[in-house]
Design a protein around this motif. Sequence first.
Motif, mmCIF file in Angstrom:
data_model
loop_
_atom_site.group_PDB
_atom_site.id
_atom_site.type_symbol
_atom_site.label_atom_id
_atom_site.label_comp_id
_atom_site.label_asym_id
_atom_site.label_seq_id
_atom_site.Cartn_x
_atom_site.Cartn_y
_atom_site.Cartn_z
ATOM 1 N N HIS A 1 8.547 2.593 14.024
ATOM 2 C CA HIS A 1 8.362 3.414 12.825
ATOM 3 C C HIS A 1 9.606 3.414 11.946
ATOM 4 O O HIS A 1 9.493 3.462 10.709
ATOM 5 N N ARG A 2 10.782 3.370 12.562
ATOM 6 C CA ARG A 2 12.022 3.372 11.768
ATOM 7 C C ARG A 2 12.176 2.092 10.945
ATOM 8 O O ARG A 2 12.878 2.090 9.935
ATOM 9 N N LEU A 3 11.533 1.031 11.367
ATOM 10 C CA LEU A 3 11.672 -0.240 10.644
ATOM 11 C C LEU A 3 10.934 -0.237 9.304
ATOM 12 O O LEU A 3 11.202 -1.087 8.458
ATOM 13 N N GLN A 4 10.006 0.715 9.116
ATOM 14 C CA GLN A 4 9.276 0.862 7.857
ATOM 15 C C GLN A 4 8.640 -0.462 7.421
ATOM 16 O O GLN A 4 8.864 -0.962 6.313
ATOM 17 N N LEU A 5 7.843 -1.014 8.303
ATOM 18 C CA LEU A 5 7.169 -2.275 8.026
ATOM 19 C C LEU A 5 5.945 -2.045 7.140
ATOM 20 O O LEU A 5 5.484 -0.909 6.967
ATOM 21 N N SER A 6 5.404 -3.121 6.625
ATOM 22 C CA SER A 6 4.195 -3.036 5.816
ATOM 23 C C SER A 6 3.004 -2.678 6.705
ATOM 24 O O SER A 6 3.077 -2.749 7.949
ATOM 25 N N ASN B 1 2.600 -3.424 10.619
ATOM 26 C CA ASN B 1 2.385 -2.312 11.548
ATOM 27 C C ASN B 1 1.137 -2.545 12.390
ATOM 28 O O ASN B 1 1.087 -2.196 13.576
ATOM 29 N N LYS C 1 11.302 3.074 17.286
ATOM 30 C CA LYS C 1 11.975 1.966 16.608
ATOM 31 C C LYS C 1 11.012 1.252 15.665
ATOM 32 O O LYS C 1 11.390 0.815 14.565
#
Length: 507
Positions: free
Chosen positions: A461-466, A470, A459
């Motif tokens: 990684h799926r959020l594609q945070l900065s 991260n 989850k």
Amino acid sequence: LKPFWLKLAPVPKPAPTRPQSSPRGACGAAKMRVSPSFASFCIWLAASAVAEDEHGHGHGSAAYEWAGIFEVPENNYMWTAQKVSGSYADPAMKLAILPAPNATKEALDALAQEGAHALEETCADVHSGGVLTPQMDACYRLVFDEHLWQSLYTVNTTGVGSVAFFAEHVPTEFESTAHYLKDKNGEDIEPVAELPEEEEAGMTAEEWGGSLGAAVIVNLVTLVGVVLTIPAISRAAAANTAIFEGLVSAFAAGTLLSCAFFLLLFEATHLVGEGWTEEVDVLWRWGAMVLAGFVLPAVIDVSVHAGSGGVETIAVVDVSANDSGKQAAAQVSDGGEPRSKARLIGAVALGDFMHNLCDGFFLGAAFKGCGAGFGWGVALGTILHELPQELADYTVLTGKGVGMSPARALLLNFLSGLSVIIGVLAMNLSDVANPSVGLLLAFGGGVYVYIAAVECMPKVHRLQLSAKHNALCLLAFVVGTVIIGLILLDHEHCAAGGHAHGHGHGH
């Protein structure tokens, strides 16, 4: 001492003294003057009675601390005494070895008096390397070699099928790495029966209270969604939905994985090993339970999904606050029709019920199999991973797909979470052997690995945070692992009987 009746003659009246304050005395009534010789006789009589009780032939069990009866089909066995923490428990030990008609509890009881009598005989000193032969009315005094880390004695059982040992000390006091009695192949020889009989300890009040207390706390965590009704928190969560979800998920993954690897899976190996002697038998059972636990959440998800008519209940997308401060979540469902809402509510409630029921089983097994200290460690991991789970359930129930009021959503979460108490009670009230507890702990470890590795971390990684966010999630993961890892600072592995234990035979 002169006969005390010669001392009962009248004595001159002494100077007034302070009367005795006690209404009773060991010899004579209150305020009664007693001659010194009479008092001495009473003391001597009492001491003689105690000595007779402790050393008399009729008392039996006071002459030995431990007795055990064994089957001995071979001609020779090895008795071992080892130093523990650098020294022997005692420099010497009395030991009587009696031939027995058979290796049964009844035979051991019948020889108890003779064993006590034998230890009261003059004991022959036997040094390390000596030979011990079973015989009636004979006592050996094992003299341990202080220059060696262990002392070995040969037990010659030629022509004897069963023997009963009566020892001045419990032989496990002299165990460090090896069992006290082995055959010629080095295999441990265990007693058929022992004296005094080992009582079933059961769960202590601390373990009972701790397990139920932990279950209640876990159940109360189902109400964590109430924090999202606070306007300030609601606005903060709405403004930083992805970051908030990523931090919570990473933290939960850290606590779950550390709980699984530091506590559940490792301790399970000790308990499972009590049920089987062959390494392969222990390994495949332990591994099968870990794998079964790993697939259980997926099986439950598929079953709930099928039972709810295919309604998707996992997606948690955008969290926002409406004018009244209630939470809304976009759900992948077929709208807000009553039937769809009912299926979604049923799926959330059933999934939460089963999840908490399993948590109850694991909590009960931890407290029952390894004691309160270990149990609270597992409870901490359970509580910390329940926080994001219950927040997700709350957002689903109050979101667009269901539209339930915050009060009703909290009530439903609380009622479905009561299953954790049911699970703990089921474990506490059942007669579960240590190997079964170990298998259940291994199963729970597999479940925790799945939730952490398949649900929580992906989850993040799926959020594609900065990159910055991260890094914060990684820090949250580390904090979660450290919190559980700190438990290891004062932790010892589980042992038979349900308590942490630092001593292992390694056999």
